[in-house]
Design a protein around this motif. Structure first.
Motif, PDB file in Angstrom:
ATOM      1  N   UNK A  33       0.593  -1.082  -0.006  1.00 33.32           N
ATOM      2  CA  UNK A  33       0.080   0.003  -0.046  1.00 33.32           C
ATOM      3  C   UNK A  33       0.623   1.381   0.126  1.00 33.32           C
ATOM      4  N   UNK A  34       2.148   1.010   0.708  1.00 34.64           N
ATOM      5  CA  UNK A  34       2.776   2.250   0.699  1.00 34.64           C
ATOM      6  C   UNK A  34       3.472   2.585  -0.656  1.00 34.64           C
ATOM      7  N   UNK A  35       3.888   1.377  -1.261  1.00 31.05           N
ATOM      8  CA  UNK A  35       4.389   1.659  -2.826  1.00 31.05           C
ATOM      9  C   UNK A  35       3.282   2.057  -3.445  1.00 31.05           C
ATOM     10  N   UNK A  36       2.204   1.771  -3.346  1.00 30.10           N
ATOM     11  CA  UNK A  36       0.964   2.091  -4.019  1.00 30.10           C
ATOM     12  C   UNK A  36       0.693   3.784  -3.943  1.00 30.10           C
ATOM     13  N   UNK A  37       0.619   4.194  -2.741  1.00 26.88           N
ATOM     14  CA  UNK A  37       0.571   5.529  -2.432  1.00 26.88           C
ATOM     15  C   UNK A  37       1.535   6.688  -2.927  1.00 26.88           C
ATOM     16  N   UNK A  38       2.777   5.897  -3.106  1.00 22.33           N
ATOM     17  CA  UNK A  38       4.084   6.796  -3.672  1.00 22.33           C
ATOM     18  C   UNK A  38       3.884   6.896  -5.114  1.00 22.33           C
ATOM     19  N   UNK A  39       3.321   5.930  -5.598  1.00 21.57           N
ATOM     20  CA  UNK A  39       3.351   5.679  -7.226  1.00 21.57           C
ATOM     21  C   UNK A  39       2.218   6.306  -7.808  1.00 21.57           C
ATOM     22  N   UNK A  40       1.066   6.382  -7.127  1.00 22.57           N
ATOM     23  CA  UNK A  40      -0.333   6.746  -7.791  1.00 22.57           C
ATOM     24  C   UNK A  40      -0.891   7.925  -7.091  1.00 22.57           C
ATOM     25  N   UNK A  41      -0.500   8.338  -5.884  1.00 24.66           N
ATOM     26  CA  UNK A  41      -0.940   9.252  -5.167  1.00 24.66           C
ATOM     27  C   UNK A  41      -2.216   9.059  -4.304  1.00 24.66           C
ATOM     28  N   UNK A  42      -2.986   7.845  -4.697  1.00 27.96           N
ATOM     29  CA  UNK A  42      -4.173   7.355  -3.890  1.00 27.96           C
ATOM     30  C   UNK A  42      -3.947   7.294  -2.523  1.00 27.96           C
ATOM     31  N   UNK A  43      -4.996   7.849  -1.776  1.00 27.26           N
ATOM     32  CA  UNK A  43      -5.038   7.646  -0.283  1.00 27.26           C
ATOM     33  C   UNK A  43      -5.650   6.277   0.209  1.00 27.26           C
ATOM     34  N   UNK A  44      -4.791   5.224  -0.123  1.00 24.57           N
ATOM     35  CA  UNK A  44      -5.249   4.223  -0.074  1.00 24.57           C
ATOM     36  C   UNK A  44      -4.245   3.401   1.131  1.00 24.57           C
ATOM     37  N   UNK A  45      -4.573   2.602   2.034  1.00 21.47           N
ATOM     38  CA  UNK A  45      -4.044   2.109   3.103  1.00 21.47           C
ATOM     39  C   UNK A  45      -4.049   0.569   3.067  1.00 21.47           C
ATOM     40  N   UNK A  46      -4.912  -0.020   2.411  1.00 25.89           N
ATOM     41  CA  UNK A  46      -5.083  -1.428   2.330  1.00 25.89           C
ATOM     42  C   UNK A  46      -5.458  -1.756   0.941  1.00 25.89           C
ATOM     43  N   UNK A  47      -4.858  -3.072   0.356  1.00 23.38           N
ATOM     44  CA  UNK A  47      -5.284  -3.469  -0.905  1.00 23.38           C
ATOM     45  C   UNK A  47      -6.082  -4.572  -0.510  1.00 23.38           C
ATOM     46  N   UNK A  48      -7.233  -4.261  -0.108  1.00 28.65           N
ATOM     47  CA  UNK A  48      -8.197  -4.934   0.294  1.00 28.65           C
ATOM     48  C   UNK A  48      -9.018  -5.598  -0.738  1.00 28.65           C
ATOM     49  N   UNK A  49      -9.647  -7.002  -0.246  1.00 27.07           N
ATOM     50  CA  UNK A  49     -10.522  -7.633  -0.893  1.00 27.07           C
ATOM     51  C   UNK A  49     -11.754  -7.426  -0.578  1.00 27.07           C
TER      52      UNK A  49
END
Length: 219
Positions: free
Chosen positions: A129-145
Motif C-alpha cells: 500500500x505504501x508503494x501504491x501511494x507513492x506511485x499513484x498518489x491514491x490515499x489507500x492504506x489497504x489492498x483490500x478484498x
C-alpha cells in the motif's frame, strides 16, 4: 439491486451464515473457482446464483462475476466468501459510488479481534500500500478484498491480471484513469471455522500474493 461477487473456492463452511446475512438490496453471485467441498451446492441451497469458472485464480473469479453481473444494476460489489467480512457493511463501502462522489469504494480492514489478520499478511499489505501511494498518489492504506464500483466503469479498465495481483492492478488503473477512490473502515473477522485464507492463511500464500502484486507494480 446491487450484485455482490463472491469469489469462492472451498468455502462451504462459511457460505450459510454469509448468505443469510446479506443485506436487503444486495444479491449474491457466488463464483465457484474449482471447489471440491460442495460450495456450489451450498450456495444454491441458500438461494444464491452460482457461476462456475474453470480458470484458476482470484482475478479470474472476480472478472467472471463482474461480467455476469446485471448491467442494469449499475454498481457491483466484491467481497471474500470466507466469512471475514460482515455483509451488513457492504452499503458503507458502496455508498460513495452510489452517491456519485467516487468511482471506487474500498474497505480498509480493521481487525475485530486479536489474530484476525496475521502479522505477516499485515506487514506485506502495508508495504504494498505504501508503494501504491507513492506511485499513484491514491490515499489507500489497504489492498483490500472488499470494494464497490460501477460495473461498466470497471470493465472499461480492461484489467488483465487473473491471479492475486487483480486488486492492486485495479487500484493502479483507477489512479491512472483519474478516478476518485474512497477508502472506508470495515471490520475484519476471523474466518469461518473450517476455512482457510488462500492469502493470509499461510506465509506461502502471502508470498504468492506479494509475488503477483509485485509483478503488477513492475509493469
Amino acid at each position: 439491486m446491487t450484485d455482490v461477487v463472491l469469489p469462492c473456492r472451498n468455502e462451504a463452511a462459511a457460505l450459510p451464515d454469509l448468505l443469510a446475512r446479506m443485506p436487503a438490496g444486495y444479491r449474491p453471485l457466488v463464483v465457484d473457482n474449482g471447489s471440491t467441498d460442495g460450495s456450489a451446492e451450498v450456495a444454491r441451497a441458500y438461494g444464491a446464483e452460482v457461476i462456475s469458472v474453470a480458470e484458476p485464480g482470484y482475478g479470474a473469479a472476480v472478472h467472471a462475476g463482474v461480467v455476469a453481473a446485471n448491467p442494469a444494476d449499475g454498481v457491483v460489489c466484491v467481497m471474500d466468501a470466507d466469512g471475514s467480512f460482515d455483509p451488513a457493511q457492504l452499503p458503507r463501502v458502496a455508498a460513495p459510488v452510489l452517491a456519485g462522489t467516487a468511482q471506487l469504494g474500498t474497505g480498509r480492514r480493521r481487525p475485530a479481534v486479536r489474530g484476525a489478520w496475521p502479522l505477516h499478511a499485515r506487514i506485506a499489505n502495508a508495504v504494498l500500500a505504501r508503494r501504491l501511494r507513492r506511485s499513484s498518489g491514491l490515499p489507500v492504506y489497504d489492498i483490500g478484498p472488499i470494494r464497490a464500483v460501477r460495473r461498466d466503469d470497471l470493465l472499461t479498465l480492461e484489467l488483465r491480471d487473473r491471479r492475486f495481483g487483480y486488486p492492486l492492478e485495479l487500484l493502479i488503473a483507477a489512479g491512472r484513469a483519474g478516478w476518485r477512490v474512497v477508502e472506508v473502515d470495515v471490520d475484519y473477522h476471523p474466518r469461518a471455522a473450517g476455512t482457510r485464507s488462500k492469502v493470509t492463511g499461510t506465509v506461502l500464500g502471502t508470498v504468492r500474493a506479494v509475488r503477483d502484486m509485485s509483478a503488477v507494480l513492475a509493469r
